[in-house]
Design a protein around this motif. Structure first.
Motif, PDB file in Angstrom:
ATOM      1  N   ALA A  66      -7.077  -9.316   0.966  1.00 14.59           N
ATOM      2  CA  ALA A  66      -6.634  -9.099  -0.403  1.00 14.59           C
ATOM      3  C   ALA A  66      -7.050 -10.296  -1.236  1.00 14.59           C
ATOM      4  N   VAL A  67      -7.522 -10.018  -2.426  1.00 12.91           N
ATOM      5  CA  VAL A  67      -7.835 -11.059  -3.395  1.00 12.91           C
ATOM      6  C   VAL A  67      -6.767 -10.998  -4.489  1.00 12.91           C
ATOM      7  N   SER A  68      -6.434 -12.171  -5.028  1.00  7.09           N
ATOM      8  CA  SER A  68      -5.302 -12.214  -5.939  1.00  7.09           C
ATOM      9  C   SER A  68      -5.352 -13.450  -6.818  1.00  7.09           C
ATOM     10  N   ASP A  69      -4.584 -13.400  -7.912  1.00  3.74           N
ATOM     11  CA  ASP A  69      -4.368 -14.593  -8.721  1.00  3.74           C
ATOM     12  C   ASP A  69      -3.305 -15.480  -8.081  1.00  3.74           C
ATOM     13  N   GLY A  70      -2.669 -14.983  -7.020  1.00  2.19           N
ATOM     14  CA  GLY A  70      -1.655 -15.749  -6.305  1.00  2.19           C
ATOM     15  C   GLY A  70      -0.289 -15.735  -6.956  1.00  2.19           C
ATOM     16  N   VAL A  71      -0.158 -15.003  -8.061  1.00  2.94           N
ATOM     17  CA  VAL A  71       1.098 -15.000  -8.795  1.00  2.94           C
ATOM     18  C   VAL A  71       1.664 -13.593  -8.964  1.00  2.94           C
ATOM     19  N   SER A  72       0.839 -12.682  -9.496  1.00  4.32           N
ATOM     20  CA  SER A  72       1.396 -11.374  -9.830  1.00  4.32           C
ATOM     21  C   SER A  72       0.562 -10.192  -9.355  1.00  4.32           C
ATOM     22  N   ASP A  73      -0.766 -10.307  -9.354  1.00  2.00           N
ATOM     23  CA  ASP A  73      -1.628  -9.159  -9.067  1.00  2.00           C
ATOM     24  C   ASP A  73      -2.499  -9.413  -7.855  1.00  2.00           C
ATOM     25  N   ALA A  74      -2.796  -8.338  -7.122  1.00  2.00           N
ATOM     26  CA  ALA A  74      -3.689  -8.438  -5.964  1.00  2.00           C
ATOM     27  C   ALA A  74      -4.413  -7.120  -5.769  1.00  2.00           C
ATOM     28  N   TYR A  75      -5.554  -7.215  -5.119  1.00  3.10           N
ATOM     29  CA  TYR A  75      -6.338  -6.043  -4.755  1.00  3.10           C
ATOM     30  C   TYR A  75      -6.653  -6.123  -3.270  1.00  3.10           C
ATOM     31  N   ILE A  76      -6.366  -5.058  -2.574  1.00  3.66           N
ATOM     32  CA  ILE A  76      -6.686  -4.964  -1.150  1.00  3.66           C
ATOM     33  C   ILE A  76      -8.099  -4.424  -1.020  1.00  3.66           C
ATOM     34  N   GLN A  77      -8.850  -4.979  -0.084  1.00  2.00           N
ATOM     35  CA  GLN A  77     -10.211  -4.492   0.135  1.00  2.00           C
ATOM     36  C   GLN A  77     -10.657  -4.770   1.555  1.00  2.00           C
ATOM     37  N   ASP A  78     -11.794  -4.195   1.897  1.00  2.00           N
ATOM     38  CA  ASP A  78     -12.460  -4.422   3.193  1.00  2.00           C
ATOM     39  C   ASP A  78     -11.585  -4.066   4.394  1.00  2.00           C
ATOM     40  N   ILE A  79     -10.882  -2.947   4.307  1.00  2.00           N
ATOM     41  CA  ILE A  79     -10.115  -2.465   5.456  1.00  2.00           C
ATOM     42  C   ILE A  79     -11.103  -1.776   6.390  1.00  2.00           C
ATOM     43  N   ALA A  80     -11.218  -2.291   7.599  1.00  2.00           N
ATOM     44  CA  ALA A  80     -12.174  -1.731   8.562  1.00  2.00           C
ATOM     45  C   ALA A  80     -11.599  -1.810   9.967  1.00  2.00           C
ATOM     46  N   VAL A  81     -11.858  -0.766  10.740  1.00  2.54           N
ATOM     47  CA  VAL A  81     -11.435  -0.692  12.139  1.00  2.54           C
ATOM     48  C   VAL A  81     -12.624  -0.211  12.958  1.00  2.54           C
ATOM     49  N   SER A  82     -12.837  -0.849  14.083  1.00  4.17           N
ATOM     50  CA  SER A  82     -13.917  -0.455  14.987  1.00  4.17           C
ATOM     51  C   SER A  82     -13.782   1.025  15.336  1.00  4.17           C
ATOM     52  N   PRO A  83     -14.890   1.768  15.373  1.00  2.00           N
ATOM     53  CA  PRO A  83     -14.816   3.208  15.664  1.00  2.00           C
ATOM     54  C   PRO A  83     -14.046   3.546  16.941  1.00  2.00           C
ATOM     55  N   ASP A  84     -14.123   2.715  17.964  1.00  2.00           N
ATOM     56  CA  ASP A  84     -13.404   2.970  19.217  1.00  2.00           C
ATOM     57  C   ASP A  84     -11.895   2.899  19.059  1.00  2.00           C
ATOM     58  N   TYR A  85     -11.401   2.328  17.962  1.00  2.00           N
ATOM     59  CA  TYR A  85      -9.965   2.116  17.769  1.00  2.00           C
ATOM     60  C   TYR A  85      -9.394   2.915  16.601  1.00  2.00           C
ATOM     61  N   ARG A  86     -10.208   3.747  15.990  1.00  2.00           N
ATOM     62  CA  ARG A  86      -9.738   4.524  14.845  1.00  2.00           C
ATOM     63  C   ARG A  86      -8.807   5.653  15.286  1.00  2.00           C
ATOM     64  N   LYS A  87      -8.055   6.148  14.328  1.00  2.00           N
ATOM     65  CA  LYS A  87      -7.118   7.265  14.514  1.00  2.00           C
ATOM     66  C   LYS A  87      -5.954   6.881  15.430  1.00  2.00           C
ATOM     67  N   ARG A  88      -5.582   5.581  15.406  1.00  2.00           N
ATOM     68  CA  ARG A  88      -4.461   5.094  16.220  1.00  2.00           C
ATOM     69  C   ARG A  88      -3.419   4.372  15.376  1.00  2.00           C
ATOM     70  N   GLY A  89      -3.556   4.450  14.064  1.00  2.00           N
ATOM     71  CA  GLY A  89      -2.590   3.815  13.175  1.00  2.00           C
ATOM     72  C   GLY A  89      -2.894   2.364  12.829  1.00  2.00           C
ATOM     73  N   ILE A  90      -3.996   1.846  13.323  1.00  2.00           N
ATOM     74  CA  ILE A  90      -4.316   0.434  13.109  1.00  2.00           C
ATOM     75  C   ILE A  90      -4.649   0.150  11.644  1.00  2.00           C
ATOM     76  N   GLY A  91      -5.431   1.018  11.012  1.00  2.00           N
ATOM     77  CA  GLY A  91      -5.775   0.818   9.603  1.00  2.00           C
ATOM     78  C   GLY A  91      -4.538   0.773   8.723  1.00  2.00           C
ATOM     79  N   GLY A  92      -3.602   1.679   8.974  1.00  2.00           N
ATOM     80  CA  GLY A  92      -2.349   1.681   8.210  1.00  2.00           C
ATOM     81  C   GLY A  92      -1.552   0.412   8.429  1.00  2.00           C
TER      82      GLY A  92
END
Length: 138
Positions: A66-92
Motif C-alpha cells: 500500500a502507498v499512502s501519505d501516512g496520515v489519512s489516505d492509502a491505495y492498495i496495489q500489487d496483490i499477487a499470489v503464486s499460481p500454485d497457491y491461488r484459490k486458498r484465501g491467501i489473496g484475501g
C-alpha cells in the motif's frame, strides 16, 4: 499446504532472493514481460507504507503493498499470489493484513484499482465501487 501454514510478514528489507521471487510474481500476474527487469521492486517496496510478503517456509508465495501519505489516505496495489497457491484465501488475507496495518497507523480512507475481473474478489472483502468517479492515468 493450506493457507494456515503460511506466514504473513511486513517487509522492511527486500533481499536479492526476495527480489527474484517478487519479479516472478509480477511476471505471473502479467505486470512484467519476461525480458523486463524487476530491479525497481526493492525501491518500490521500500517506498511503500506497507509491504507484505507471504511465505511458505522460506519461499515467497504472495505479496501486496500500500502507498499512502501516512496520515489519512492509502491505495492498495500489487496483490499477487503464486499460481500454485491461488484459490486458498491467501489473496484475501493479504488484503486484510494490509488494511489492518493501515488502520493501525490511523489511515482510514483505503482505495485500490483492481485488474478487470477482480471486482467480485474485492467486493467480498468489503470494497465498493464509487459511481461517478473516474480513474485517471498519465
Amino acid at each position: 499446504m493450506n493457507s494456515n501454514s503460511v506466514e504473513y510478514r511486513e517487509l522492511s528489507v527486500i533481499s536479492p532472493e526476495m527480489t527474484e521471487e517478487m519479479t516472478e510474481l509480477y511476471r505471473q500476474a502479467g505486470w512484467l514481460a519476461p525480458e523486463e527487469s524487476g530491479a525497481f521492486i526493492p525501491r518500490a517496496m521500500a517506498g511503500s507504507t506497507v509491504a507484505l510478503g507471504v511465505f511458505d517456509g522460506s519461499r515467497l508465495i504472495g505479496m501486496g503493498r500500500a502507498v499512502s501519505d501516512g496520515v489519512s489516505d492509502a491505495y492498495i496495489q500489487d496483490i499477487a499470489v503464486s499460481p500454485d497457491y491461488r484459490k486458498r484465501g491467501i489473496g484475501g488475507e493479504i488484503v486484510r493484513h494490509i488494511v489492518a496495518a493501515l488502520r493501525a497507523r490511523g489511515i482510514d480512507w483505503i482505495g485500490l484499482v483492481g485488474e478487470p475481473g477482480t471486482e467480485h474478489f474485492y467486493e467480498e472483502l468489503g470494497f465498493t465501487r464509487k459511481p461517478g468517479y473516474t480513474l485517471w492515468k498519465l
